[in-house]
Design an enzyme around this catalytic site. Structure first.
Site, PDB file in Angstrom:
ATOM      1  N   LYS A 184      10.633 -43.635 -80.923  1.00 49.16           N
ATOM      2  CA  LYS A 184       9.699 -43.003 -81.880  1.00 49.16           C
ATOM      3  C   LYS A 184      10.038 -41.515 -81.816  1.00 49.16           C
ATOM      4  O   LYS A 184       9.691 -40.829 -80.866  1.00 49.16           O
ATOM      5  CB  LYS A 184       8.271 -43.268 -81.433  1.00 49.16           C
ATOM      6  CG  LYS A 184       7.204 -43.158 -82.508  1.00 49.16           C
ATOM      7  CD  LYS A 184       7.032 -41.788 -83.116  1.00 49.16           C
ATOM      8  CE  LYS A 184       6.213 -40.840 -82.283  1.00 49.16           C
ATOM      9  NZ  LYS A 184       6.163 -39.479 -82.858  1.00 49.16           N
ATOM     10  N   GLY A 241       5.272 -36.255 -71.786  1.00 51.32           N
ATOM     11  CA  GLY A 241       4.424 -35.394 -72.609  1.00 51.32           C
ATOM     12  C   GLY A 241       3.128 -35.086 -71.896  1.00 51.32           C
ATOM     13  O   GLY A 241       3.092 -34.960 -70.671  1.00 51.32           O
ATOM     14  N   SER A 242       2.050 -34.997 -72.670  1.00 52.02           N
ATOM     15  CA  SER A 242       0.760 -34.568 -72.110  1.00 52.02           C
ATOM     16  C   SER A 242       0.025 -35.732 -71.457  1.00 52.02           C
ATOM     17  O   SER A 242       0.307 -36.909 -71.725  1.00 52.02           O
ATOM     18  CB  SER A 242      -0.104 -34.000 -73.231  1.00 52.02           C
ATOM     19  OG  SER A 242      -0.470 -35.041 -74.115  1.00 52.02           O
ATOM     20  N   GLY A 245      -1.802 -37.696 -74.305  1.00 53.24           N
ATOM     21  CA  GLY A 245      -0.907 -38.578 -75.067  1.00 53.24           C
ATOM     22  C   GLY A 245      -0.480 -39.772 -74.224  1.00 53.24           C
ATOM     23  O   GLY A 245      -0.551 -40.925 -74.663  1.00 53.24           O
ATOM     24  N   GLY A 246      -0.044 -39.505 -73.007  1.00 50.97           N
ATOM     25  CA  GLY A 246       0.423 -40.584 -72.116  1.00 50.97           C
ATOM     26  C   GLY A 246      -0.689 -41.566 -71.843  1.00 50.97           C
ATOM     27  O   GLY A 246      -0.491 -42.786 -71.856  1.00 50.97           O
ATOM     28  N   GLU A 265       5.490 -39.813 -67.876  1.00 52.75           N
ATOM     29  CA  GLU A 265       5.591 -38.621 -67.031  1.00 52.75           C
ATOM     30  C   GLU A 265       4.784 -37.541 -67.731  1.00 52.75           C
ATOM     31  O   GLU A 265       5.040 -37.228 -68.892  1.00 52.75           O
ATOM     32  CB  GLU A 265       7.070 -38.235 -66.906  1.00 52.75           C
ATOM     33  CG  GLU A 265       7.297 -37.194 -65.835  1.00 52.75           C
ATOM     34  CD  GLU A 265       8.027 -36.018 -66.373  1.00 52.75           C
ATOM     35  OE1 GLU A 265       7.369 -34.964 -66.500  1.00 52.75           O
ATOM     36  OE2 GLU A 265       9.219 -36.133 -66.659  1.00 52.75           O
ATOM     37  N   CYS A 302       8.427 -29.362 -66.962  1.00 49.93           N
ATOM     38  CA  CYS A 302       7.394 -30.139 -66.259  1.00 49.93           C
ATOM     39  C   CYS A 302       7.337 -29.742 -64.787  1.00 49.93           C
ATOM     40  O   CYS A 302       6.344 -29.998 -64.121  1.00 49.93           O
ATOM     41  CB  CYS A 302       7.644 -31.626 -66.413  1.00 49.93           C
ATOM     42  SG  CYS A 302       9.353 -32.078 -66.239  1.00 49.93           S
ATOM     43  N   GLU A 395      -2.842 -28.220 -65.832  1.00 54.19           N
ATOM     44  CA  GLU A 395      -1.548 -27.631 -66.199  1.00 54.19           C
ATOM     45  C   GLU A 395      -1.725 -26.662 -67.374  1.00 54.19           C
ATOM     46  O   GLU A 395      -2.372 -27.000 -68.368  1.00 54.19           O
ATOM     47  CB  GLU A 395      -0.587 -28.756 -66.612  1.00 54.19           C
ATOM     48  CG  GLU A 395       0.798 -28.286 -66.989  1.00 54.19           C
ATOM     49  CD  GLU A 395       1.694 -29.428 -67.485  1.00 54.19           C
ATOM     50  OE1 GLU A 395       2.875 -29.422 -67.157  1.00 54.19           O
ATOM     51  OE2 GLU A 395       1.208 -30.309 -68.217  1.00 54.19           O
TER      52      GLU A 395
HETATM   53  P1  NAP Z   1       2.141 -34.973 -76.419  1.00 55.08           P
HETATM   54  O1  NAP Z   1       1.168 -34.316 -77.308  1.00 55.08           O
HETATM   55  O2  NAP Z   1       1.601 -35.837 -75.343  1.00 55.08           O
HETATM   56  O3  NAP Z   1       3.124 -35.848 -77.336  1.00 55.08           O
HETATM   57  C1  NAP Z   1       4.065 -36.740 -76.777  1.00 55.08           C
HETATM   58  C2  NAP Z   1       4.220 -37.963 -77.668  1.00 55.08           C
HETATM   59  O4  NAP Z   1       3.028 -38.745 -77.622  1.00 55.08           O
HETATM   60  C3  NAP Z   1       4.447 -37.616 -79.127  1.00 55.08           C
HETATM   61  O5  NAP Z   1       5.355 -38.562 -79.663  1.00 55.08           O
HETATM   62  C4  NAP Z   1       3.082 -37.753 -79.736  1.00 55.08           C
HETATM   63  O6  NAP Z   1       3.106 -38.117 -81.083  1.00 55.08           O
HETATM   64  C5  NAP Z   1       2.488 -38.894 -78.926  1.00 55.08           C
HETATM   65  N1  NAP Z   1       1.036 -38.785 -78.816  1.00 55.08           N
HETATM   66  C6  NAP Z   1       0.306 -37.690 -78.466  1.00 55.08           C
HETATM   67  N2  NAP Z   1      -1.005 -37.989 -78.447  1.00 55.08           N
HETATM   68  C7  NAP Z   1      -1.112 -39.296 -78.786  1.00 55.08           C
HETATM   69  C8  NAP Z   1      -2.212 -40.178 -78.954  1.00 55.08           C
HETATM   70  N3  NAP Z   1      -3.480 -39.783 -78.753  1.00 55.08           N
HETATM   71  N4  NAP Z   1      -1.963 -41.450 -79.319  1.00 55.08           N
HETATM   72  C9  NAP Z   1      -0.696 -41.854 -79.490  1.00 55.08           C
HETATM   73  N5  NAP Z   1       0.387 -41.070 -79.365  1.00 55.08           N
HETATM   74  C10 NAP Z   1       0.185 -39.804 -79.013  1.00 55.08           C
HETATM   75  O7  NAP Z   1       3.093 -33.955 -75.723  1.00 55.08           O
HETATM   76  P2  NAP Z   1       3.943 -32.723 -76.299  1.00 55.08           P
HETATM   77  O8  NAP Z   1       3.772 -32.626 -77.765  1.00 55.08           O
HETATM   78  O9  NAP Z   1       5.305 -32.902 -75.792  1.00 55.08           O
HETATM   79  O10 NAP Z   1       3.382 -31.456 -75.592  1.00 55.08           O
HETATM   80  C11 NAP Z   1       2.043 -31.155 -75.519  1.00 55.08           C
HETATM   81  C12 NAP Z   1       1.680 -30.868 -74.089  1.00 55.08           C
HETATM   82  O11 NAP Z   1       2.249 -31.860 -73.221  1.00 55.08           O
HETATM   83  C13 NAP Z   1       2.240 -29.592 -73.556  1.00 55.08           C
HETATM   84  O12 NAP Z   1       1.491 -28.498 -73.926  1.00 55.08           O
HETATM   85  C14 NAP Z   1       2.212 -29.875 -72.072  1.00 55.08           C
HETATM   86  O13 NAP Z   1       0.941 -29.669 -71.559  1.00 55.08           O
HETATM   87  C15 NAP Z   1       2.542 -31.315 -71.961  1.00 55.08           C
HETATM   88  N6  NAP Z   1       3.954 -31.585 -71.621  1.00 55.08           N
HETATM   89  C16 NAP Z   1       4.219 -31.976 -70.381  1.00 55.08           C
HETATM   90  C17 NAP Z   1       5.506 -32.280 -70.029  1.00 55.08           C
HETATM   91  C18 NAP Z   1       5.817 -32.755 -68.658  1.00 55.08           C
HETATM   92  O14 NAP Z   1       6.918 -33.147 -68.424  1.00 55.08           O
HETATM   93  N7  NAP Z   1       4.880 -32.753 -67.737  1.00 55.08           N
HETATM   94  C19 NAP Z   1       6.556 -32.167 -70.935  1.00 55.08           C
HETATM   95  C20 NAP Z   1       6.250 -31.770 -72.228  1.00 55.08           C
HETATM   96  C21 NAP Z   1       4.936 -31.499 -72.555  1.00 55.08           C
HETATM   97  P3  NAP Z   1       3.595 -37.118 -82.255  1.00 55.08           P
HETATM   98  O15 NAP Z   1       5.035 -37.405 -82.385  1.00 55.08           O
HETATM   99  O16 NAP Z   1       2.810 -37.517 -83.427  1.00 55.08           O
HETATM  100  O17 NAP Z   1       3.330 -35.725 -81.791  1.00 55.08           O
END
Ligand code: NAP
Length: 531
Positions: A184, A241-242, A245-246, A265, A302, A395
């Site tokens: 995706k 990701g977040s 989201g995870g 992760e 991360c 974080e």
């Molecule tokens: P994210 O918002 O969690 O998005 C990651 C994936 O999950 C994207 O494909 C997103 O869809 C999907 N998603 C998010 N919320 C969802 C939900 N409620 N239901 C279903 N799918 C969902 O992460 P991000 O955009 O990479 O970054 C946002 C935050 O994540 C950062 O500010 C940071 O805090 C954290 N982050 C952490 C790491 C780490 O390794 N620890 C790495 C990157 C980011 P879409 O494609 O529609 O956006």
């Protein structure tokens, strides 16, 4: 190479849906051509059904063919040359030097997994010979190994558009385990995703694998992502990701009639503990290393060290002064996307609104919101405030860190105990100090997936001994790593054959060890045939 903006569904390019979007250049906030089509429900079903059908043919896929696929993907990515680096730079604002290095990490990872598959011992073959005359019950012939789990769904990371993305560690390890993959795509990296997805599509065709071995679809996580997670033929999910989201994807997977694992992760603040001996000897050097690690890639790693814990004293004062000077000299820089920059602003606002938290230093120049910029910042607080404030343990994804001053060793241990699961924890200490502070190490080993003595947590080596994981909320499953060759284990499951005829056993479990893999025969590791 013109981009088509369609979904890659097996061997086809499909874009029947009316909903479209564009990636955005974060440095200018301008949309980038072309329009990309969200996948329709029918296209998603087609991708999963093709993957399911392809997986049903897995018995005919030899390890050599899997290794050839991984090698070929790496070659196809290399062949994209500057086109990939240029598009990826436009979509992420990451400099070409960083992206060139990340591309090498991506292709290196693919080739490393090809070697793992060719060598073959990762299947962890175990053979217990029968004891038909054993009393009171005869022992059967038992032979166990790991087999692929089924079609894997991958959600790429925003912060590694190549190495944790379409052909990144999740995809490489799932292919290596023998699983088809559906990605995706990240909307922010839609063009980069298409270029790499096309490289994989070509590699699948060139190595004679069924077309459903790979698909790449576009669409929002909340609709497209969840529909895929709920599809009965999907067998596992890789995500970076977040926490929100995870967790949404993990909960959806757990609520399925047939639950599946989600290897997510997520968040980590990567605490760095500074003991007095290290500060007395090297406060300036530690400040320089910490500054580099916390601001690298605009803090979007991360493993970024978002928390520093130290005992109060002259050494800590020197560190704060030296780190503060460096933070002030750090120019604001463009983050990966608007949502991440806004998340960072909100995180620092929450720190600043917390009573007892002091801003020690911030970038001398103001960030330009039109360029999606973030300013580096350093905050300080005392252990009592830290222990009382849940918000301080969250974080803040970006170039800031919070320093916690502890009055006593007991307070330092309380801070360590209060932490949630982490990807990493770091200790700077003089060698003999570690004996004195043994309790700190004992606490941190229960909290983190990787413990560092000296150094800084950014920079995750891809190799067999790496562990990039940790207790929740760092990941949803602390048993596994998402970096390094052990990442393959997420996408395999054990099966045991009891009293099976030799001719029906996989090659790795037959008496003759034709593949030459390491096997545990009656508990002993060997490459010998079974006699
Ligand atoms: P994210 O918002 O969690 O998005 C990651 C994936 O999950 C994207 O494909 C997103 O869809 C999907 N998603 C998010 N919320 C969802 C939900 N409620 N239901 C279903 N799918 C969902 O992460 P991000 O955009 O990479 O970054 C946002 C935050 O994540 C950062 O500010 C940071 O805090 C954290 N982050 C952490 C790491 C780490 O390794 N620890 C790495 C990157 C980011 P879409 O494609 O529609 O956006």
């Amino acid at each position: 190479m013109p981009l088509h903006g369609k979904n890659i569904i097996g061997g086809s390019l499909l874009g029947a849906g009316a909903e479209t979007f564009r990636a955005v250049d974060p440095a200018t906030r301008r949309p980038l051509e072309p329009d990309f089509h969200h996948a329709t429900r029918a296209e998603l079903d087609q991708a999963v059904e093709l993957a399911d059908r392809a997986f049903a043919l897995r018995g005919s896929v030899e390890p050599a063919q899997t290794a050839a696929l991984l090698e070929r993907i790496a070659d196809e990515i290399d062949a994209l040359g500057d086109t990939l680096i240029e598009r990826c730079g436009q979509e992420t604002a990451l400099p070409s030097g960083r992206l060139t290095g990340e591309r090498a990490r991506t292709t290196g990872q693919l080739r490393l997994f090809a070697r793992v598959v060719t060598e073959g011992s990762w299947v962890d073959a175990r053979i217990d010979r029968p004891l038909p005359d054993r009393t009171p019950v005869p022992k059967p012939d038992l032979r166990r190994m790991l087999i692929p789990i089924g079609p894997v769904l991958v959600f790429p990371a925003s912060n590694f558009p190549l190495a944790f993305s379409v052909a990144g560690g999740d995809t490489a390890s799932a292919f290596a385990a023998g699983c088809p993959v559906i990605v995706k795509a990240r909307p922010q990296h839609a063009g980069t995703s298409e270029l790499v997805g096309t490289a994989i599509q070509k590699a699948v065709a060139a190595t004679g694998l069924p077309e459903g071995w790979f698909s790449l679809v576009h669409g929002p996580g909340r609709t497209t992502g969840l529909e895929l997670v709920r599809h009965p033929a999907i067998r596992a999910v890789g995500f970076t990701g977040s926490v929100d989201g995870g967790r949404a994807l993990f909960d959806a997977a757990a609520a399925r009639p047939h639950p599946i694992p989600v290897y997510a992760e997520m968040g980590s603040i990567n605490p760095v503990f500074l003991l007095p001996g290290a500060l007395a000897a090297r406060a300036d050097e530690i400040a320089a290393g910490l500054h580099q690690s916390m601001t690298l890639g605009v803090g979007q790693f991360c493993t970024q060290p978002g928390l520093v814990i130290a005992l109060d004293g002259e050494g800590l004062d020197r560190l704060l002064a030296a780190l503060g000077r460096r933070v002030e000299e750090t120019a604001p820089a463009t983050m990966l996307m608007g949502a991440i920059a806004e998340g960072y602003q909100q995180g620092v606002r929450e720190l600043e609104a917390t009573s007892g938290v002091e801003l020690v230093a911030r970038s001398g120049q103001a960030p330009d919101p039109q360029k999606t910029q973030a300013a580096a910042a350093m905050y300080a607080t005392d252990a009592k405030t830290f222990l009382a404030g849940e918000v301080l343990r969250r974080e803040v994804f970006g170039p800031s860190t919070l320093v916690v001053r502890c009055g006593t060793e007991a307070q330092m241990l309380d801070v360590a105990r209060s932490l949630g699961g982490q990807l990493t924890a770091t200790i700077h200490a003089a060698e003999d100090e570690l004996d004195e502070h043994g309790r700190l190490v004992s606490i941190l080993v229960t909290k983190a997936g990787r413990l560092l003595f000296g150094g800084f947590p950014t920079g995750v080596e891809v190799c067999p001994a790496m562990n990039h994981g940790g207790p929740y909320p760092a990941t949803t499953d602390a048993h596994f790593t998402s970096v390094g060759t052990a990442a393959i284990l997420r996408f395999a499951r054990p099966v045991c054959y009891q009293n099976f005829p030799e001719s029906r056993l996989p090659a790795e479990l037959r008496d003759e060890n034709a593949r030459g893999v390491w096997r545990r025969v009656d508990g002993v590791l060997t490459k010998e045939d079974v006699c």
